[in-house]
Scaffold this active site. Structure first.
Site, PDB file in Angstrom:
ATOM      1  N   CYS B  12     125.002 115.743  76.544  1.00  0.00           N
ATOM      2  CA  CYS B  12     125.296 116.074  75.344  1.00  0.00           C
ATOM      3  C   CYS B  12     125.184 115.073  74.145  1.00  0.00           C
ATOM      4  O   CYS B  12     124.464 113.971  74.171  1.00  0.00           O
ATOM      5  CB  CYS B  12     126.652 115.802  75.410  1.00  0.00           C
ATOM      6  SG  CYS B  12     127.443 116.560  76.752  1.00  0.00           S
ATOM      7  N   GLY B  38     120.505 117.458  73.753  1.00  0.00           N
ATOM      8  CA  GLY B  38     121.290 118.713  74.715  1.00  0.00           C
ATOM      9  C   GLY B  38     120.648 120.120  74.019  1.00  0.00           C
ATOM     10  O   GLY B  38     120.634 120.065  72.702  1.00  0.00           O
ATOM     11  N   ASN B 114     130.919 113.272  74.669  1.00  0.00           N
ATOM     12  CA  ASN B 114     129.977 113.439  75.842  1.00  0.00           C
ATOM     13  C   ASN B 114     129.957 112.212  76.827  1.00  0.00           C
ATOM     14  O   ASN B 114     130.284 111.292  76.891  1.00  0.00           O
ATOM     15  CB  ASN B 114     128.334 112.418  74.682  1.00  0.00           C
ATOM     16  CG  ASN B 114     127.352 112.400  75.635  1.00  0.00           C
ATOM     17  OD1 ASN B 114     127.300 112.248  76.575  1.00  0.00           O
ATOM     18  ND2 ASN B 114     126.587 111.153  74.657  1.00  0.00           N
ATOM     19  N   GLY B 115     129.774 112.969  78.290  1.00  0.00           N
ATOM     20  CA  GLY B 115     130.368 111.914  79.203  1.00  0.00           C
ATOM     21  C   GLY B 115     130.721 112.924  80.165  1.00  0.00           C
ATOM     22  O   GLY B 115     130.606 113.739  80.722  1.00  0.00           O
ATOM     23  N   CYS B 249     124.987 102.599  80.133  1.00  0.00           N
ATOM     24  CA  CYS B 249     123.839 103.585  81.040  1.00  0.00           C
ATOM     25  C   CYS B 249     122.600 103.335  80.413  1.00  0.00           C
ATOM     26  O   CYS B 249     122.084 103.186  79.502  1.00  0.00           O
ATOM     27  CB  CYS B 249     123.933 104.859  80.625  1.00  0.00           C
ATOM     28  SG  CYS B 249     122.324 105.537  81.096  1.00  0.00           S
ATOM     29  N   TYR B 255     114.413 106.819  79.646  1.00  0.00           N
ATOM     30  CA  TYR B 255     114.330 108.267  79.512  1.00  0.00           C
ATOM     31  C   TYR B 255     114.377 109.156  78.607  1.00  0.00           C
ATOM     32  O   TYR B 255     113.908 109.741  78.161  1.00  0.00           O
ATOM     33  CB  TYR B 255     114.424 109.312  81.104  1.00  0.00           C
ATOM     34  CG  TYR B 255     114.680 110.448  80.991  1.00  0.00           C
ATOM     35  CD1 TYR B 255     112.729 111.020  80.770  1.00  0.00           C
ATOM     36  CD2 TYR B 255     115.240 111.539  81.342  1.00  0.00           C
ATOM     37  CE1 TYR B 255     112.502 112.639  79.827  1.00  0.00           C
ATOM     38  CE2 TYR B 255     114.981 112.860  80.753  1.00  0.00           C
ATOM     39  CZ  TYR B 255     113.964 113.032  80.506  1.00  0.00           C
ATOM     40  OH  TYR B 255     113.662 114.044  80.264  1.00  0.00           O
ATOM     41  N   ASP B 358     105.032 107.210  84.724  1.00  0.00           N
ATOM     42  CA  ASP B 358     105.801 108.360  85.058  1.00  0.00           C
ATOM     43  C   ASP B 358     107.427 107.303  84.658  1.00  0.00           C
ATOM     44  O   ASP B 358     107.023 106.474  84.760  1.00  0.00           O
ATOM     45  CB  ASP B 358     106.531 109.837  85.589  1.00  0.00           C
ATOM     46  CG  ASP B 358     106.620 110.291  84.871  1.00  0.00           C
ATOM     47  OD1 ASP B 358     107.105 110.406  83.813  1.00  0.00           O
ATOM     48  OD2 ASP B 358     106.378 111.495  86.094  1.00  0.00           O
ATOM     49  N   CYS B 446     125.152  99.495  83.370  1.00  0.00           N
ATOM     50  CA  CYS B 446     125.111 100.498  84.702  1.00  0.00           C
ATOM     51  C   CYS B 446     123.845 101.370  85.022  1.00  0.00           C
ATOM     52  O   CYS B 446     122.797 101.783  84.077  1.00  0.00           O
ATOM     53  CB  CYS B 446     126.352 101.737  84.697  1.00  0.00           C
ATOM     54  SG  CYS B 446     126.077 102.790  85.587  1.00  0.00           S
ATOM     55  N   CYS B 449     122.756 104.714  89.729  1.00  0.00           N
ATOM     56  CA  CYS B 449     121.369 105.638  90.627  1.00  0.00           C
ATOM     57  C   CYS B 449     120.626 104.841  90.830  1.00  0.00           C
ATOM     58  O   CYS B 449     119.726 105.060  91.755  1.00  0.00           O
ATOM     59  CB  CYS B 449     121.551 107.009  89.346  1.00  0.00           C
ATOM     60  SG  CYS B 449     120.418 106.023  88.003  1.00  0.00           S
TER      61      CYS B 449
END
Lengths: 474, 474, 474, 474
Positions: B12, B38, B114-115, B249, B255, B358, B446, B449
């Site tokens: 978002c 978004g 957003n989250g 993040c 990206y 990439d 963070c 991932c």
């Protein structure tokens, strides 16, 4: 790239498919690959050998054909498609969306055209005097009238007969239920290639990138002055027109063609890099980085930076979601239109001497805004380099250009242009440099918009301009 | 960039305007700059101090708000706007388009979020047990319920009270007719900046590029755990939540964020270049050129090429006209989806050893297709370099990711991945290299991932997944 | 009324406005009043004395012109408008939407046409042989070609010259920037009236109901064979064609014209009542009530009931929200199409002997369904009365009719028809009765579809039918 | 009928289907038959026993559901549908389109409502004080909140529990994946019938005309105060609420219900005829003809004419193509709105004494225009007869009515009204006459809008009106 009205506009893109059970779907995909050649309208006419099936509308290819129920009724194994350029004003005559369809010899004839006639006004006047009626304002209708009035018997002979009367730029695809005809004018202003689909279907397209998308292989160019006929029995080609020195449009290399297209034997992306390299030699600059105007200036900027050993940096970021019109607050935002599309990278630019490379300079208004944006982002010097010669004259051969008066280079010294856009220095490529970069060989290209050497006289210029037939909002 | 479902998806984007007579127009332009965050839906809620005025719909910002008659009724000098991510399937629940509006204290309350909450299921179950009704499936509705049920008196205290109960990632903008509240969770997963418009209006936005477009200047970040309240009397800020180590993040750098955004004190474009440079050091390759996957891999590829002194080449050309769905012929075209968006430059690639860069590798399917496209275009070697570490786990903090099983790096050795995508070699960035590249300082980000170090437990994972409330086509 | 394809279809409606500052708005309102004459497409061409401004599209008048931004560009104080009939298949050629516009004498000519030529095929073949091109399949294009090829000098003389060559039904409105011309063919098949707006503007319209809506007063009919020219200097009229006995279409009275129109000196509603009264005398029935097929059978049913002293009852209720296409469950609903539009009143019908009155019987399929619906609703006897003679032949003069084979009365005895539709008795009006009812005077009306007495030979019938030019979905 | 804002407006229509494989298609057809009860929006929620599938949007039923791809995803053998009334202003809150869907007991609950609560403001305030959030302004949301907060265990018990707290008019259809519940309030203001489809499916519908279309047979009314539950095991019914004297809405007979509906044991069309007959006895007129205001006054006018032996004539012709908004020339047309819809028959009316019969008189503005139109068409006397008593008060039970001040009969003597509308005489039906006409039996009907005898106190009237939650354009 950056600014609609401040670029030369594409005129059209063509695609033809013969011998594939889903001909209209392949045509639709081909048009998609050619979308950059025209965003105003799109049309496909297909045939199953008996009848023509047509769908034409204003809008992008995906808007016009993006639903299966639109493509399905376009039956048959043969089809021609067309995309049309976007006019400045945003409104245009729906009757002009191509391919044009007319009754011919008891069935139908579809005609798709890329180019511009230089004797359209006189031909139209002559035809009108003979009782021809014109329902739209495109040159294509003239061609169809001439075909219809030819005393020849076969379609091909009539087409050839008709085309001996028109002057200018005409790359054409014609379709009847039983034949497809591809033609380029003897000077070959606009491109057309022949390809072959793995299943054996013949494909015609304005650019090779359309072949790539549908996995057709490139066979060869349709040559200037050549007529290629496809029918049940196969493909035949002949050259009925007197041979003339080719005048292929150099601007296709500079800006129009997609970079992944191989045009007239040369890769467009590599040609643009060479333009940038040559520009670096002719117009070097002392600077900290080279920044392209995205996307059209990228390849030339890469070549420029590499030739001088300067860092290449994306100092301007393009927003790809920008549509055609925008609502602006009443307290206007400075350089609104350009700013919507391009945002600078102040962190990168601050305190730096920047070379900004664009593919061409038409009116100069966009470049002026870009120079301002770079300065406000902190660049201490902005050197403008144009990977093309000064544009001094309009194109009469199928490109929508501003009038001569609007071309900044037609009425100003180069240094004056540099001052007006606010650059610390400005540099254009030489005409000779351009030719050597794009091809290396003898100058077989039309460079009239730079050199003023118009290969065909524009006969209509002397005449009183005609009123538009009518104005229609679609 | 190249492949919808094979990327992490933005969640978002938020924008808030307080104190400008055309607040909703500025919000609309701000949303436009945040469109990359978004593409599924957009909404604006404005207020004139008495009432709220809302318009929310599915579609791109320009589709939803591009007509003056849509913006005009959104009266007043304050507004919040929201863009929503695009789901894979293409259909989604219209009830989820934000900002959510609810009756509050006799007038209205709008909430844009957003989250992602990690205790949503348990909170929803608890609230349902108390008789709360949920009309959609977004976490935002949970926040509104908690605000409504708080025993505190003022809106701000209620919001703080509510937010002590939720866990996870929540950057929020709230609007009542008389107040605007901006909040970031204590770990600060998602960004939010404060800016000022020349006329004095306060602006909130997810990224600085939204400030740039409307010519607002950056003032400062809303800090993790901070609550900023704007009302008639001015702006106040406080930090009601216990302080926690920030967990911003890192993927925003890799990206999500636009390259022209300055994020948490660093320019995104330059950060990506550093990622590429570091990748070159960690995973060099012997090759003839470096080719980015456009557009998201361009900056990293530039850094990579520069660090190794290799030529940077646009060997893949992106077609920017591609829409969401396409009709394909029944004889399928190989790698159709990717091919529509990316076309290779065979002239450039033929016989060459190519490094393709990439920004990340999620499922691997797109990369596999790209490697194939490059090979068929003539590349003799293809070395895949990813300017990020292997993605081994899903994100629970506001990014739409595939399940762990779908993440290729979660179940394969790196070499195995390289074989599967068909590359001659493959190289990822190290986690440490990533942190040093984006910021250089202590790892305040963070990286769950990549590292599996999830800063907040996902409480709902243990629970039985809830059925979707309902499925709705809009 | 009840069933699309089982009625004769209107061909077209025309409106012209000369001398009103909002000519296109008046034309739009006039077209709205004539919407029953054509629901497929609508167009308006306006002029300010210099240029033509056109907008034409498929759809209802309100869909095509219901936004101010569509009407505003249609500038000037003169305009012609056209509505087009709805084809059975639902798809049709956008190129056929009228008025047709062509370049003429250096500016534009717009032509709107109601009618049908009986020598279209031979004229088209002849013109094609001379090199004329046809881009659509309407007869209008033939007229324009003939005008363009005439050797006469003035527009009016060219029009007259052209019209001496065409045979059949042609009511025309033509507009150039400086003239409006209204013409009816010498037999006067299709209606056209002249009216005057309070401010002095001249109005042409197919029916007087269009005058009523815009508060224009009826001046007089444009007479069969008359040419009326309006220009700066005023209105002039003349009769250049050899006089012929009038053959005005009796079906306009029976079904086409709106009941509130005054047609050729007679009120349509009253004429329909007289048809019903006469039908009662010729074909009485012993019954408990008279039920019309709404809406087109209402006036005749009133007359029928009154003549026999029977109660008039709305035993079938029409649903006015019905659109063009409907989704039906796969287990089909009996008589679905009719049932969507008509629902019976079982309470009223149960145990009753019912006379059902319809305006005409074409294929018989709808009547058969209606008889079934009435029976299932409890009617013990159903007597079908048709307020027209048996329809035994197609119309060649501007009405879209089924082929002769599809006309149930062309191949069956009346009693047989009654059995097939399931009625206890059936009764048609006599041809003589029809003529006496509609007008009372000498039969100055074309009744070819009932009598087979075709006033003009259909020359094209002998010829091989032409393929449609092409099929296009808009 | 004639004039939008000058009629009472329908509130809603409901349909429910349980046990048919194409439940959503049947619901769509049922909604189509109920389109007259609401033209603003439509929604269907279906279920396959596991999940709910919803589609809701603004527009007519055919606009919202007329494509197979919209209906197909609404899977399962059970569905509820809803049509919503049209607001005067033309803009409205999309969040109000029903059925409302909320999470309930781990899955979903859909609620469709016809009616109006008289304690909505106090209930909403109370619920808000307890922390409930309201996202729209419909009363339905209150019902859902009460269901959600009930301490009862089963859905049915919760619904009953909730409904003991609400006052006013509430006919409801509720759907979870495993149950459908139909309820009418104890006074039974709004209708609901139970039917059975040939294949065995249970059907609920506001009116029997919806059963007719899908060929379901009428089983019985859902009784006032009754709760009918359908689930896997079959259908059960019970009456949990204290019995009260029924107060079914008499206006349903007068204007709302479709004439082909059988309402509460009586045929609506015949009831309207009896209203006309009674009106003739109470308020006879000496005249030459009786003219209805089409379509709603037709049945009463037939009864009136028949009772007095006067000719019944369609002196006003309705144009059924009229949409919602129209462009008018700046020189305004007198009585534009009415004239678009109704055109008089001057031939018929000239010199005649006319009784014009309408179904009701609300503001009087439309009747006034109609009287003027008749006079200008030549009527020498116009006698207005209203087949209803004077409307003196608003409805609080589910009908959208003007305020008391706007009701012309609430502040004027009847004679005064007659003078204002310009009639030579005016006559209303008596309340007693109305009751005897519609039913003949004891007055079991709510006639509050005529008599002022409100069966339930409107509790919210004393309270300060609430601001709308927000304003949204859809």
């Amino acid at each position: 790239m950056a600014g609609g009205a401040d670029r030369f506009q594409h005129e059209c893109g063509l695609v033809g498919v013969w011998g594939h059970p889903e001909a209209s779907t392949l045509a639709y995909l081909g048009l998609h690959a050619l979308q950059h050649r025209g965003q105003e309208g799109a049309g496909i006419v297909a045939s199953d050998g008996r009848q023509l099936y047509a769908h034409r509308a204003r809008g992008l290819v995906q808007e016009v054909f993006g639903r299966r129920e639109t493509l399905l009724p376009l039956k048959g194994d043969r089809a021609v498609g067309h995309v049309r350029y976007s006019t400045a004003g945003g409104t245009a005559d729906v009757a002009n969306v191509q391919p044009l369809v007319a009754r011919f010899a008891g069935s139908g004839l579809a005609v798709a055209h890329n180019g511009n006639l230089v004797n359209a006004v006189s031909l139209r006047a002559e035809l009108e005097a003979e009782g021809a009626i014109f329902q739209a304002s495109s040159d294509t209708e003239i061609v169809v009238h001439l075909v219809a009035r030819s005393k020849q018997r076969t379609l091909v002979n009539r087409v050839v007969d008709a085309l001996t009367r028109v002057k200018g730029a005409w790359t054409l695809l014609l379709l009847t239920p039983t034949q497809m005809v591809a033609v380029r004018d003897p000077m070959g202003f606009r491109p057309l290639v022949l390809g072959r689909h793995p299943g054996g279907a013949w494909i015609f397209a304005s650019e090779t990138c359309a072949l790539d998308l549908i996995e057709a292989s490139y066979v060869r160019d349709v040559e200037p002055g050549e007529v290629v006929v496809v029918e049940q029995g196969g493909l035949t080609a002949f050259r009925p027109f007197p041979k003339q020195p080719p005048q292929q449009c150099v601007f296709e290399y500079l800006y129009f063609a997609r970079p992944d297209t191989r045009l007239w034997g040369r890769d467009v992306y590599l040609a643009r890099q060479r333009l940038g390299e040559r520009l670096a030699k002719e117009q070097p600059a002392e600077a900290d980085m080279v920044v392209p105007v995205p996307d059209s200036g990228v390849a030339a900027a890469l070549g420029y930076a590499r030739a001088l050993g300067l860092p290449f940096e994306l100092g301007l970021v393009r927003n790809h979601y920008v549509g055609r019109s925008f609502i602006e607050p009443s307290q206007q935002i400075r350089d609104f239109g350009v700013k919507l599309k391009l945002n600078p990278q102040p962190e990168l630019l601050r305190g730096k001497r920047v070379v900004v490379v664009d593919d061409s300079l038409v009116r100069g208004t966009t470049c002026r805004k870009i120079v301002g944006i770079l300065r406000r982002a902190g660049a201490v010097e902005v050197h403008l380099r144009i990977a093309a010669p000064p544009t001094t004259g309009p194109c009469y051969y199928g490109i929508d250009t501003p009038t001569r008066e609007e071309l900044i280079a037609s009425r100003n010294e180069i240094a004056e242009i540099g001052r007006w856009v606010g650059a610390d220095s400005i540099g254009y490529l030489s005409i000779e440099g351009m030719h050597q970069s794009v091809h290396g060989a003898e100058p077989a290209f039309c460079d009239a918009c730079f050199s003023g050497r118009y290969p065909v006289l524009h006969e209509d210029l002397e005449r009183r301009p005609q009123l538009p037939l009518f104005t229609e909002r679609a």
